[in-house]
Write an enzyme that holds these catalytic residues in place. Sequence first.
Site, PDB file in Angstrom:
ATOM      1  N   HIS A 218     -29.374-142.600 -87.952  1.00 59.76           N
ATOM      2  CA  HIS A 218     -28.127-143.027 -88.589  1.00 59.76           C
ATOM      3  C   HIS A 218     -28.366-143.854 -89.845  1.00 59.76           C
ATOM      4  O   HIS A 218     -29.378-144.547 -89.947  1.00 59.76           O
ATOM      5  CB  HIS A 218     -27.296-143.871 -87.614  1.00 59.76           C
ATOM      6  CG  HIS A 218     -26.793-143.079 -86.465  1.00 59.76           C
ATOM      7  ND1 HIS A 218     -26.642-143.614 -85.212  1.00 59.76           N
ATOM      8  CD2 HIS A 218     -26.414-141.793 -86.376  1.00 59.76           C
ATOM      9  CE1 HIS A 218     -26.181-142.690 -84.397  1.00 59.76           C
ATOM     10  NE2 HIS A 218     -26.028-141.574 -85.077  1.00 59.76           N
TER      11      HIS A 218
ATOM     12  N   PHE B 289     -26.066-157.457 -68.806  1.00 59.54           N
ATOM     13  CA  PHE B 289     -27.065-156.740 -68.019  1.00 59.54           C
ATOM     14  C   PHE B 289     -27.886-155.842 -68.931  1.00 59.54           C
ATOM     15  O   PHE B 289     -27.394-154.823 -69.409  1.00 59.54           O
ATOM     16  CB  PHE B 289     -26.386-155.900 -66.927  1.00 59.54           C
ATOM     17  CG  PHE B 289     -25.669-156.750 -65.915  1.00 59.54           C
ATOM     18  CD1 PHE B 289     -26.345-157.253 -64.809  1.00 59.54           C
ATOM     19  CD2 PHE B 289     -24.315-157.058 -66.086  1.00 59.54           C
ATOM     20  CE1 PHE B 289     -25.680-158.045 -63.889  1.00 59.54           C
ATOM     21  CE2 PHE B 289     -23.659-157.843 -65.168  1.00 59.54           C
ATOM     22  CZ  PHE B 289     -24.328-158.347 -64.062  1.00 59.54           C
ATOM     23  N   VAL B 290     -29.136-156.255 -69.194  1.00 62.84           N
ATOM     24  CA  VAL B 290     -29.996-155.492 -70.094  1.00 62.84           C
ATOM     25  C   VAL B 290     -31.166-154.936 -69.271  1.00 62.84           C
ATOM     26  O   VAL B 290     -31.873-155.697 -68.616  1.00 62.84           O
ATOM     27  CB  VAL B 290     -30.541-156.385 -71.238  1.00 62.84           C
ATOM     28  CG1 VAL B 290     -31.463-155.583 -72.152  1.00 62.84           C
ATOM     29  CG2 VAL B 290     -29.394-156.999 -72.025  1.00 62.84           C
ATOM     30  N   PRO B 291     -31.326-153.609 -69.243  1.00 60.46           N
ATOM     31  CA  PRO B 291     -32.428-153.048 -68.447  1.00 60.46           C
ATOM     32  C   PRO B 291     -33.787-153.341 -69.091  1.00 60.46           C
ATOM     33  O   PRO B 291     -33.847-153.770 -70.239  1.00 60.46           O
ATOM     34  CB  PRO B 291     -32.128-151.545 -68.454  1.00 60.46           C
ATOM     35  CG  PRO B 291     -31.325-151.314 -69.690  1.00 60.46           C
ATOM     36  CD  PRO B 291     -30.566-152.583 -69.962  1.00 60.46           C
TER      37      PRO B 291
ATOM     38  N   GLY C 146     -26.355-163.284 -70.279  1.00 52.87           N
ATOM     39  CA  GLY C 146     -25.899-162.724 -69.002  1.00 52.87           C
ATOM     40  C   GLY C 146     -25.433-161.284 -69.082  1.00 52.87           C
ATOM     41  O   GLY C 146     -24.874-160.752 -68.116  1.00 52.87           O
TER      42      GLY C 146
ATOM     43  N   GLU D 153     -29.952-163.002 -72.629  1.00 47.89           N
ATOM     44  CA  GLU D 153     -29.863-164.462 -72.490  1.00 47.89           C
ATOM     45  C   GLU D 153     -28.450-164.951 -72.170  1.00 47.89           C
ATOM     46  O   GLU D 153     -28.270-165.999 -71.579  1.00 47.89           O
ATOM     47  CB  GLU D 153     -30.350-165.129 -73.785  1.00 47.89           C
ATOM     48  CG  GLU D 153     -31.870-165.256 -73.802  1.00 47.89           C
ATOM     49  CD  GLU D 153     -32.422-165.594 -75.192  1.00 47.89           C
ATOM     50  OE1 GLU D 153     -33.640-165.444 -75.357  1.00 47.89           O
ATOM     51  OE2 GLU D 153     -31.619-165.973 -76.077  1.00 47.89           O
TER      52      GLU D 153
END
Length: 604
Positions: free
Chosen positions: A272, A297-299, A295, A293
């Site tokens: 892109h 939800f990061v995989p 909160g 950091e």
Amino acid sequence: MAQLFTKDTQAIFWNNNTTAIQRMLDYDYTIQRKTPSVAAIVAPTGGSKFEKFFWGADEIMIPLYKNTEEAKAAQPQADVLLNFASFRTAYDVTMEALSIGGFNTIMITAEGIPERLARKMNAVAKEKNVTVIGPATVGAIAPGAFKIANIGGTIENIISSKLHRAGSCGLVTRSGGLFNELSNIIAINADGIAEGVAIGGDRFVGSVFIDNLLRMQENPEVKYMLLLGEVGGTEEYKVIEAVKSGKITKPIIAWCIGTIAKYYDSGVQFGHAGASANAEAETAEAKNKAMAEVGIFVPESFNDLPNKIAEVYNDLKTKGMIGDIVEPQTNTVPKVRKNKQFICTISDDRGDEATYAGFPISSLATPDTGKGIGDVISLLWFKKQYPKWATDFIETVIKTVADHGPAVSGAHNAKVTARAGKSVVEALVTGLLTIGPRFGGAIDGAAKYFKYADDNKLTPAEFLNYMKNEGVPIPGIGHRIKSLKNPDLRVEGLKRFANEYFPATPLLDYALTVEQLTTSKKENLILNVDGTIGILMVDMWRALGYSEEEINEFIESGTLNAFFIVGRSIGFIGHVLDEKRLAMPMYRHPMDDILYDVKMAEKI
Ligand code: ACO
Ligand code: LMR
């Protein structure tokens, strides 16, 4: 507006992109929408008035308009503009739509709109509270309600990704391809999506992540959200701020793709236009870290994203915040479909009883219905129920022109033909073929020229001059035997009717001033029966609320002469039957009535 689209949302599609439109309609049919999601198409260069599309196995017509203004005026309920113009015109089309107003959402598909223009366009849209999706996007979807063009791919893919009915995830991506990928992952690991937007890949897009997430926060159908960010830009930080400040309280799962960028020299731009980190904070890694950091939800990696989705979804389900989905009924789009050769919009003979513009024949035919031939004509010719004064006028016209004796051009020809042994239909058609600009067929011409003169405020003298330059006699003026001294009482009758029953007769009033001038030159140059009918029909249509364009179209298509054709057919048939009844022999014209002036042909 908490929901981007509902099951009633309709769009105006700018550009006749038939494949994309058909995909929308197939989706509508599949999810059992009542109305097509495309209400109108803007086709600036097309010559047709509609385009046919399949609706299941059947076909429907979608109206075409030359520009957005006309389309919006005709379909004011359509509050989404799908701007499929090229990158050269997409800006102008969007700006025009914004100034017309009445659009809640504008989606722009073109890639490569100059960034300066894109920023200007997005700023105006924001000012007017219009959600812009794109540029450079496949669009958005509210599963089970409305889907833009190609998002979600084929109908098979849509069903397998559960995009045919609402789930509980709010999905926002930049990329359309990854949008489809994620819809599938969400369908496998959770219950599908409630609303999804691919915001587009250009550096300056209209609605950004935060705009869409804030709306989803308000949408009760959305229970949690999934954000797929990208390397480049700082938009993810606005989401972080919203989470921190408590503006967003629903769970968000997020991942920024492009973590691989660090293995390249700086400044590498991915697919892109916006996918290039200009600072450390714009890298995918930094953004993923910052999101985790607060909160979000990061995989661990993109590969871990499905597990994260399952985890968040199952947690909400256990807490009772997401219920079970009752799978809705769907229609199946047939694999083989056949185009229809003909279209009919006036009558239908498929039921027990045929209908005229929706009215069963029995509701019009017998005297107790109170309906007459004027009602039948208003239904079959105009697809409208005219008021009594107008249907009475139509009937008055037909009765008035039914016959004018055996000597007039058409009746004479019909009689000669009948005497040559031809059938009723052949003799009738011969009479009808005589109707033309001098005899009975000047009604459209009269309406056209008098309307032109009146519209352009020509004085009678200017009008006469104009017609002289055109080189044609004024249609509707003049008669072989009728004159000021021998007035045409049919004309008097029609004028009396109009004076009594028409709300107003502005064109007739104008025509009478012209007649004053023409009869001052020659007393047979009266406003004749053709002229009076043409002019009063225009007054009738104006009083009935038709637009000038619609009236012009009636005139151009020969509608007005049709009244004479119908009426005079009665007389012609009468004359033909008269000949048959009298068993008249073949006619031969008396030779002494012919001036013979035949000379020997010259040799070349
Ligand atoms: N506008 C301007 N001048 C006219 C018109 C007219 N509509 N009609 C006739 N004139 C003039 C002619 O130019 C001619 O002028 P001139 O004497 O200076 O040369 C003079 O009037 C006589 O012309 P003719 O053609 O001989 O007129 P005639 O009376 O024979 O024609 C006709 C009658 C054919 C109806 C003619 O007036 C005409 O063409 N009118 C327009 C067409 C029309 O309205 N037809 C419908 C008639 S009603 C019906 O058929 C049911
Ligand atoms: C008609 O109604 O046929 C006429 O006005 C024409 C004519 O010649 O009488």
